[in-house]
Design a protein around this motif. Sequence first.
Motif, PDB file in Angstrom:
ATOM      1  N   VAL A 160      51.138  17.458  27.778  1.00 30.73           N
ATOM      2  CA  VAL A 160      50.344  16.480  28.522  1.00 30.73           C
ATOM      3  C   VAL A 160      48.873  16.656  28.136  1.00 30.73           C
ATOM      4  O   VAL A 160      48.327  17.757  28.258  1.00 30.73           O
ATOM      5  CB  VAL A 160      50.499  16.668  30.042  1.00 30.73           C
ATOM      6  N   PRO A 161      48.204  15.600  27.634  1.00 33.37           N
ATOM      7  CA  PRO A 161      46.763  15.717  27.363  1.00 33.37           C
ATOM      8  C   PRO A 161      46.009  16.124  28.625  1.00 33.37           C
ATOM      9  O   PRO A 161      46.328  15.675  29.728  1.00 33.37           O
ATOM     10  CB  PRO A 161      46.375  14.306  26.910  1.00 33.37           C
ATOM     11  N   THR A 162      45.015  16.972  28.460  1.00 30.65           N
ATOM     12  CA  THR A 162      44.295  17.531  29.604  1.00 30.65           C
ATOM     13  C   THR A 162      43.809  16.459  30.577  1.00 30.65           C
ATOM     14  O   THR A 162      43.981  16.589  31.798  1.00 30.65           O
ATOM     15  CB  THR A 162      43.094  18.353  29.110  1.00 30.65           C
ATOM     16  N   ASP A 163      43.234  15.383  30.053  1.00 33.90           N
ATOM     17  CA  ASP A 163      42.681  14.349  30.928  1.00 33.90           C
ATOM     18  C   ASP A 163      43.744  13.531  31.647  1.00 33.90           C
ATOM     19  O   ASP A 163      43.423  12.762  32.559  1.00 33.90           O
ATOM     20  CB  ASP A 163      41.790  13.402  30.114  1.00 33.90           C
ATOM     21  N   GLU A 164      45.013  13.682  31.251  1.00 32.49           N
ATOM     22  CA  GLU A 164      46.084  12.903  31.874  1.00 32.49           C
ATOM     23  C   GLU A 164      46.863  13.699  32.927  1.00 32.49           C
ATOM     24  O   GLU A 164      47.750  13.132  33.591  1.00 32.49           O
ATOM     25  CB  GLU A 164      47.039  12.372  30.798  1.00 32.49           C
ATOM     26  N   ILE A 165      46.542  14.969  33.079  1.00 35.82           N
ATOM     27  CA  ILE A 165      47.243  15.766  34.092  1.00 35.82           C
ATOM     28  C   ILE A 165      47.029  15.181  35.483  1.00 35.82           C
ATOM     29  O   ILE A 165      47.943  15.182  36.316  1.00 35.82           O
ATOM     30  CB  ILE A 165      46.776  17.236  34.025  1.00 35.82           C
ATOM     31  N   ASP A 186      44.591  16.325  23.020  1.00 39.22           N
ATOM     32  CA  ASP A 186      45.546  15.290  22.627  1.00 39.22           C
ATOM     33  C   ASP A 186      46.983  15.664  22.978  1.00 39.22           C
ATOM     34  O   ASP A 186      47.925  14.959  22.607  1.00 39.22           O
ATOM     35  CB  ASP A 186      45.440  14.974  21.138  1.00 39.22           C
ATOM     36  N   GLY A 187      47.158  16.766  23.689  1.00 44.53           N
ATOM     37  CA  GLY A 187      48.487  17.204  24.091  1.00 44.53           C
ATOM     38  C   GLY A 187      49.244  18.004  23.057  1.00 44.53           C
ATOM     39  O   GLY A 187      50.366  18.446  23.318  1.00 44.53           O
ATOM     40  N   LEU A 188      48.654  18.226  21.888  1.00 44.70           N
ATOM     41  CA  LEU A 188      49.383  18.865  20.792  1.00 44.70           C
ATOM     42  C   LEU A 188      48.827  20.228  20.395  1.00 44.70           C
ATOM     43  O   LEU A 188      49.202  20.775  19.346  1.00 44.70           O
ATOM     44  CB  LEU A 188      49.395  17.942  19.564  1.00 44.70           C
ATOM     45  N   VAL A 210      60.969  20.344  18.990  1.00 44.82           N
ATOM     46  CA  VAL A 210      59.867  20.231  19.948  1.00 44.82           C
ATOM     47  C   VAL A 210      59.920  18.850  20.589  1.00 44.82           C
ATOM     48  O   VAL A 210      60.165  17.849  19.905  1.00 44.82           O
ATOM     49  CB  VAL A 210      58.505  20.438  19.247  1.00 44.82           C
ATOM     50  N   GLU A 211      59.672  18.788  21.886  1.00 41.59           N
ATOM     51  CA  GLU A 211      59.616  17.518  22.615  1.00 41.59           C
ATOM     52  C   GLU A 211      58.179  17.019  22.666  1.00 41.59           C
ATOM     53  O   GLU A 211      57.244  17.802  22.857  1.00 41.59           O
ATOM     54  CB  GLU A 211      60.166  17.723  24.025  1.00 41.59           C
ATOM     55  N   THR A 212      58.000  15.700  22.499  1.00 38.13           N
ATOM     56  CA  THR A 212      56.677  15.082  22.617  1.00 38.13           C
ATOM     57  C   THR A 212      56.822  13.734  23.312  1.00 38.13           C
ATOM     58  O   THR A 212      57.927  13.286  23.607  1.00 38.13           O
ATOM     59  CB  THR A 212      56.028  14.835  21.234  1.00 38.13           C
ATOM     60  N   SER A 213      55.683  13.083  23.533  1.00 34.11           N
ATOM     61  CA  SER A 213      55.720  11.692  23.993  1.00 34.11           C
ATOM     62  C   SER A 213      55.923  10.796  22.773  1.00 34.11           C
ATOM     63  O   SER A 213      55.765  11.224  21.623  1.00 34.11           O
ATOM     64  CB  SER A 213      54.412  11.326  24.692  1.00 34.11           C
ATOM     65  N   ASP A 214      56.247   9.515  23.024  1.00 34.33           N
ATOM     66  CA  ASP A 214      56.463   8.612  21.890  1.00 34.33           C
ATOM     67  C   ASP A 214      55.176   8.379  21.117  1.00 34.33           C
ATOM     68  O   ASP A 214      55.197   8.247  19.885  1.00 34.33           O
ATOM     69  CB  ASP A 214      57.075   7.288  22.361  1.00 34.33           C
ATOM     70  N   GLN A 215      54.024   8.369  21.809  1.00 33.52           N
ATOM     71  CA  GLN A 215      52.755   8.177  21.105  1.00 33.52           C
ATOM     72  C   GLN A 215      52.402   9.384  20.240  1.00 33.52           C
ATOM     73  O   GLN A 215      51.797   9.239  19.171  1.00 33.52           O
ATOM     74  CB  GLN A 215      51.616   7.922  22.103  1.00 33.52           C
ATOM     75  N   GLN A 216      52.777  10.573  20.689  1.00 30.47           N
ATOM     76  CA  GLN A 216      52.428  11.784  19.956  1.00 30.47           C
ATOM     77  C   GLN A 216      53.359  12.084  18.785  1.00 30.47           C
ATOM     78  O   GLN A 216      52.985  12.815  17.862  1.00 30.47           O
ATOM     79  CB  GLN A 216      52.463  12.990  20.909  1.00 30.47           C
ATOM     80  N   ALA A 217      54.565  11.536  18.822  1.00 28.88           N
ATOM     81  CA  ALA A 217      55.599  11.944  17.879  1.00 28.88           C
ATOM     82  C   ALA A 217      55.187  11.823  16.406  1.00 28.88           C
ATOM     83  O   ALA A 217      55.401  12.760  15.629  1.00 28.88           O
ATOM     84  CB  ALA A 217      56.884  11.168  18.151  1.00 28.88           C
TER      85      ALA A 217
END
Length: 260
Positions: A160-165, A186-188, A210-217
């Motif tokens: 989770v990106p820091t600003d989205e927690i 950026d969550g990565l 590794v699991e990610t979001s669809d935007q991060q993949a």
Amino acid sequence: MVERLRASGCVFAEDEAALIAGTARDAAELAAMVDQRVAGQPLEYVVGWASFRGLRIAVDPGVFIPRRRTEFLVGEALRVTVAGSVVVDLCCGAGALGAAVAAERDVSLYAADIEPAAVRCARQNLLPWQGSVYQGDLFEALPSRLRGHIDVLLANVPYVPTDEIRLLPPEARLYEPRVTLDGGPDGLATLRRVAAGAADWLSPGGHLFVETSDQQAPVARAVMVAAGLVAEVVVDDDLGANVVHGIRPAAGHAGGTPAG
């Protein structure tokens, strides 16, 4: 009990009431558990366990709760896991991923987490499969004899990106440890550290999941390729799950996308 749970915002109040009633040992404990849930505690903390791929995973307060979407990561890992594989559950939390793989394959199982509470919980959950659990920061926690010998590396890193927690549901934001959620700007951030060390710790042909979001993949895949792995993104639309699968190539192969 159902009315109180529903009034507090529990969408599946009947199901939750049944779980709580089936777990409580007496009327006093039942009342206390309902109070905890009404106050907002995650159901898994209230009853002390989470369901994951048919297993009952013990979950203590302060330990990351395994998500159903992560069952997809385990399913992908099982496709390449054979009897005798060395499997490592990194950032293991309660050890749900390692337990789920070991429940279906005869493997040598290791796990590690930086959080003491998670390590205690994982040791309990992995006991049936003689899993060894270590405390420490990523690969630093593992015994050196595993370097270059890991066949399947499961790394459910925080993404989770820091600003989205602040946008997460209160059950996660208020009760789960921030270190298990915060993936940096950026969550990565943690994924990059895992990818950087993976080639040294995986066996030739070894796998990283590794699991990610669809935007991060796509970015996560590029990170793995830059770290010397062959990498692909696999998706389960029903679960909303995105897994990046990296492979340490055998000698003479370059990074890219797996054949087939």
